[in-house]
Design an enzyme around this catalytic site. Structure first.
Site, PDB file in Angstrom:
ATOM      1  N   SER A   1      51.793  28.086  84.666  1.00  0.00           N
ATOM      2  CA  SER A   1      51.216  27.389  83.511  1.00  0.00           C
ATOM      3  C   SER A   1      51.346  28.285  82.282  1.00  0.00           C
ATOM      4  CB  SER A   1      49.731  27.165  83.773  1.00  0.00           C
ATOM      5  OG  SER A   1      49.119  28.445  83.882  1.00  0.00           O
TER       6      SER A   1
ATOM      7  N   HIS B   1      48.997  29.827  80.788  1.00  0.00           N
ATOM      8  CA  HIS B   1      48.211  31.045  81.029  1.00  0.00           C
ATOM      9  C   HIS B   1      49.029  32.032  81.888  1.00  0.00           C
ATOM     10  CE1 HIS B   1      44.858  33.626  81.769  1.00  0.00           C
ATOM     11  NE2 HIS B   1      44.733  33.287  83.043  1.00  0.00           N
TER      12      HIS B   1
ATOM     13  N   ASP C   1      53.271  28.033  92.983  1.00  0.00           N
ATOM     14  CA  ASP C   1      52.610  26.833  92.459  1.00  0.00           C
ATOM     15  C   ASP C   1      52.613  25.754  93.543  1.00  0.00           C
ATOM     16  OD1 ASP C   1      51.934  26.017  89.309  1.00  0.00           O
ATOM     17  OD2 ASP C   1      52.182  24.326  90.682  1.00  0.00           O
TER      18      ASP C   1
ATOM     19  N   GLY D   1      43.595  28.713  84.545  1.00  0.00           N
ATOM     20  CA  GLY D   1      42.689  28.760  83.396  1.00  0.00           C
ATOM     21  C   GLY D   1      41.289  28.249  83.703  1.00  0.00           C
TER      22      GLY D   1
ATOM     23  N   HIS E   1      29.266  46.536  73.361  1.00  0.00           N
ATOM     24  CA  HIS E   1      28.703  47.505  74.310  1.00  0.00           C
ATOM     25  C   HIS E   1      27.652  46.888  75.243  1.00  0.00           C
ATOM     26  CE1 HIS E   1      24.788  47.824  72.295  1.00  0.00           C
ATOM     27  NE2 HIS E   1      25.494  47.552  71.214  1.00  0.00           N
TER      28      HIS E   1
ATOM     29  N   HIS F   1      35.572  32.939  81.053  1.00  0.00           N
ATOM     30  CA  HIS F   1      36.763  32.956  80.197  1.00  0.00           C
ATOM     31  C   HIS F   1      36.287  33.121  78.761  1.00  0.00           C
ATOM     32  CE1 HIS F   1      40.745  30.794  78.845  1.00  0.00           C
ATOM     33  NE2 HIS F   1      40.495  31.883  78.160  1.00  0.00           N
TER      34      HIS F   1
ATOM     35  N   ILE G   1      37.536  28.967  71.895  1.00  0.00           N
ATOM     36  CA  ILE G   1      38.232  29.747  70.856  1.00  0.00           C
ATOM     37  C   ILE G   1      37.301  29.945  69.642  1.00  0.00           C
ATOM     38  CG2 ILE G   1      39.372  27.653  69.930  1.00  0.00           C
ATOM     39  CD1 ILE G   1      41.855  29.516  69.460  1.00  0.00           C
TER      40      ILE G   1
HETATM   41  C1  LIG Z   1      33.360  21.193  73.453  1.00  0.00           C
HETATM   42  C2  LIG Z   1      34.554  20.464  74.015  1.00  0.00           C
HETATM   43  C3  LIG Z   1      34.802  20.875  75.475  1.00  0.00           C
HETATM   44  C4  LIG Z   1      34.239  18.971  73.960  1.00  0.00           C
HETATM   45  O1  LIG Z   1      35.313  18.229  74.418  1.00  0.00           O
HETATM   46  P1  LIG Z   1      35.106  16.655  74.704  1.00  0.00           P
HETATM   47  O2  LIG Z   1      34.017  16.457  75.706  1.00  0.00           O
HETATM   48  O3  LIG Z   1      36.463  16.106  75.001  1.00  0.00           O
HETATM   49  O4  LIG Z   1      34.522  16.132  73.331  1.00  0.00           O
HETATM   50  P2  LIG Z   1      35.159  15.140  72.269  1.00  0.00           P
HETATM   51  O5  LIG Z   1      36.442  15.693  71.721  1.00  0.00           O
HETATM   52  O6  LIG Z   1      35.170  13.762  72.875  1.00  0.00           O
HETATM   53  O7  LIG Z   1      34.081  15.177  71.092  1.00  0.00           O
HETATM   54  C5  LIG Z   1      32.788  14.623  71.248  1.00  0.00           C
HETATM   55  C6  LIG Z   1      31.995  14.939  69.991  1.00  0.00           C
HETATM   56  O8  LIG Z   1      31.738  16.358  69.942  1.00  0.00           O
HETATM   57  C7  LIG Z   1      32.289  16.930  68.743  1.00  0.00           C
HETATM   58  N1  LIG Z   1      32.861  18.236  69.133  1.00  0.00           N
HETATM   59  C8  LIG Z   1      33.769  18.476  70.092  1.00  0.00           C
HETATM   60  N2  LIG Z   1      34.030  19.785  70.176  1.00  0.00           N
HETATM   61  C9  LIG Z   1      33.289  20.380  69.223  1.00  0.00           C
HETATM   62  C10 LIG Z   1      33.135  21.724  68.831  1.00  0.00           C
HETATM   63  N3  LIG Z   1      33.805  22.701  69.445  1.00  0.00           N
HETATM   64  N4  LIG Z   1      32.272  21.979  67.831  1.00  0.00           N
HETATM   65  C11 LIG Z   1      31.585  21.003  67.209  1.00  0.00           C
HETATM   66  N5  LIG Z   1      31.689  19.696  67.560  1.00  0.00           N
HETATM   67  C12 LIG Z   1      32.536  19.401  68.540  1.00  0.00           C
HETATM   68  C13 LIG Z   1      33.365  15.945  68.299  1.00  0.00           C
HETATM   69  O9  LIG Z   1      33.583  16.044  66.914  1.00  0.00           O
HETATM   70  C14 LIG Z   1      32.726  14.637  68.694  1.00  0.00           C
HETATM   71  O10 LIG Z   1      31.746  14.285  67.739  1.00  0.00           O
HETATM   72  P3  LIG Z   1      31.390  12.753  67.383  1.00  0.00           P
HETATM   73  O11 LIG Z   1      30.881  12.153  68.666  1.00  0.00           O
HETATM   74  O12 LIG Z   1      30.342  12.877  66.324  1.00  0.00           O
HETATM   75  O13 LIG Z   1      32.671  12.133  66.945  1.00  0.00           O
HETATM   76  C15 LIG Z   1      35.872  20.773  73.232  1.00  0.00           C
HETATM   77  O14 LIG Z   1      35.923  20.087  71.989  1.00  0.00           O
HETATM   78  C16 LIG Z   1      36.036  22.263  72.960  1.00  0.00           C
HETATM   79  O15 LIG Z   1      35.510  22.840  71.993  1.00  0.00           O
HETATM   80  N6  LIG Z   1      36.824  22.899  73.869  1.00  0.00           N
HETATM   81  C17 LIG Z   1      37.142  24.292  73.767  1.00  0.00           C
HETATM   82  C18 LIG Z   1      38.646  24.466  73.869  1.00  0.00           C
HETATM   83  C19 LIG Z   1      39.039  25.893  73.651  1.00  0.00           C
HETATM   84  O16 LIG Z   1      38.400  26.658  72.959  1.00  0.00           O
HETATM   85  N7  LIG Z   1      40.121  26.287  74.288  1.00  0.00           N
HETATM   86  C20 LIG Z   1      40.564  27.667  74.173  1.00  0.00           C
HETATM   87  C21 LIG Z   1      41.608  28.013  75.165  1.00  0.00           C
HETATM   88  S1  LIG Z   1      42.107  29.707  74.922  1.00  0.00           S
END
Ligand SMILES: CC(C)(COP(=O)(O)OP(=O)(O)OC[C@H]1O[C@@H](n2cnc3c(N)ncnc32)[C@H](O)[C@@H]1OP(=O)(O)O)[C@@H](O)C(=O)NCCC(=O)NCCS
Length: 196
Positions: free
Chosen positions: A11, A13, A33, A63, A126, A135, A156
């Site tokens: 993947s 990652h 895989d 991941g 620290h 993660h 992120i």
């Molecule tokens: C939090 C998270 C898991 C939610 O995903 P989801 O369940 O699919 O949520 P949705 O995209 O359907 O969003 C639902 C609601 O939450 C809000 N929302 C989603 N992620 C948000 C975040 N990080 N911060 C603030 N609001 C967020 C959306 O705007 C939406 O609001 P609304 O209902 O008012 O329209 C995702 O958005 C997230 O932040 N994932 C992290 C990914 C990441 O950092 N990956 C790094 C890999 S190195």
């Protein structure tokens, strides 16, 4: 003899893990895989059955925290990979199967549990006690004396202020700021974070 590594999980990652593995001196890298259709992954061979000869090291590059934990528990020995640009304090303890990516910083007195991902440009300050199979995503940061349970995901750019404890199975959304203890599993988003 060539240093050999099997990376479990072909993947994105895994691709980053392969890059770090090369910098850690692995000259012969192949992927494992479950997906039988994948036989090649970029320049790497993909296998679907582990070779009988145990002359290779193993790294689990999955991941998803829970899946990585389930798969890791099938194996006794999983290597830890550290990008040469990472800064790691002298009395930091890293568990088995941890990966520390480029430009990450882990400051003194911190313990990182088995199978945790410290992703690119993230920092753990620290005296943190970070649980297993966490993660810390790209550019996420925890301040001093933070404690996390197992399978915590910091999205992120997430930030955790000092002296906070977070229980098992918490997902902090991208950009979320944790200012208080989190005692109930679930997804937390916003600044400061609230349960979704
Ligand atoms: C939090 C998270 C898991 C939610 O995903 P989801 O369940 O699919 O949520 P949705 O995209 O359907 O969003 C639902 C609601 O939450 C809000 N929302 C989603 N992620 C948000 C975040 N990080 N911060 C603030 N609001 C967020 C959306 O705007 C939406 O609001 P609304 O209902 O008012 O329209 C995702 O958005 C997230 O932040 N994932 C992290 C990914 C990441 O950092 N990956 C790094 C890999 S190195």
């Amino acid at each position: 003899m060539k240093k050999k590594l099997i990376i479990y999980g072909a993947s994105g990652h895994g691709k980053v893990a392969a890059d770090i593995a090369k910098l850690n001196g692995y000259e012969d890298i192949i992927f494992y895989d479950d997906d039988q259709v994948k036989n090649k992954f970029g320049p790497f061979q993909v296998i679907h059955v582990f070779p009988e000869e145990k002359d290779y090291d193993l790294f689990i590059a999955i991941g998803d925290n829970k899946t990585r934990e389930l798969i890791s528990k099938r194996f006794d020995d999983i290597v830890t990979l550290i990008h040469p640009s990472a800064v790691i304090g002298e009395d930091v303890t890293l568990g088995n199967g941890v990966i520390v990516m480029a430009n990450a910083v882990i400051n003194p007195g911190t313990v990182i549990g088995d199978g945790t991902i410290i992703n690119t440009c993230s920092s753990i300050d620290h005296d943190n006690i970070i649980g297993k199979y966490n993660h810390f995503s790209v550019a996420s940061h925890s301040a001093g004396t933070v404690i996390t349970g197992d399978r915590v995901f910091a999205g992120i750019g997430a930030v955790i202020v000092n002296n906070v404890s977070i229980c098992d199975d918490v997902l902090i959304g991208a950009g979320g700021v944790v200012i208080d203890d989190i005692k109930e599993k679930g997804t937390y988003i916003g600044v400061p974070v609230k349960k979704k």
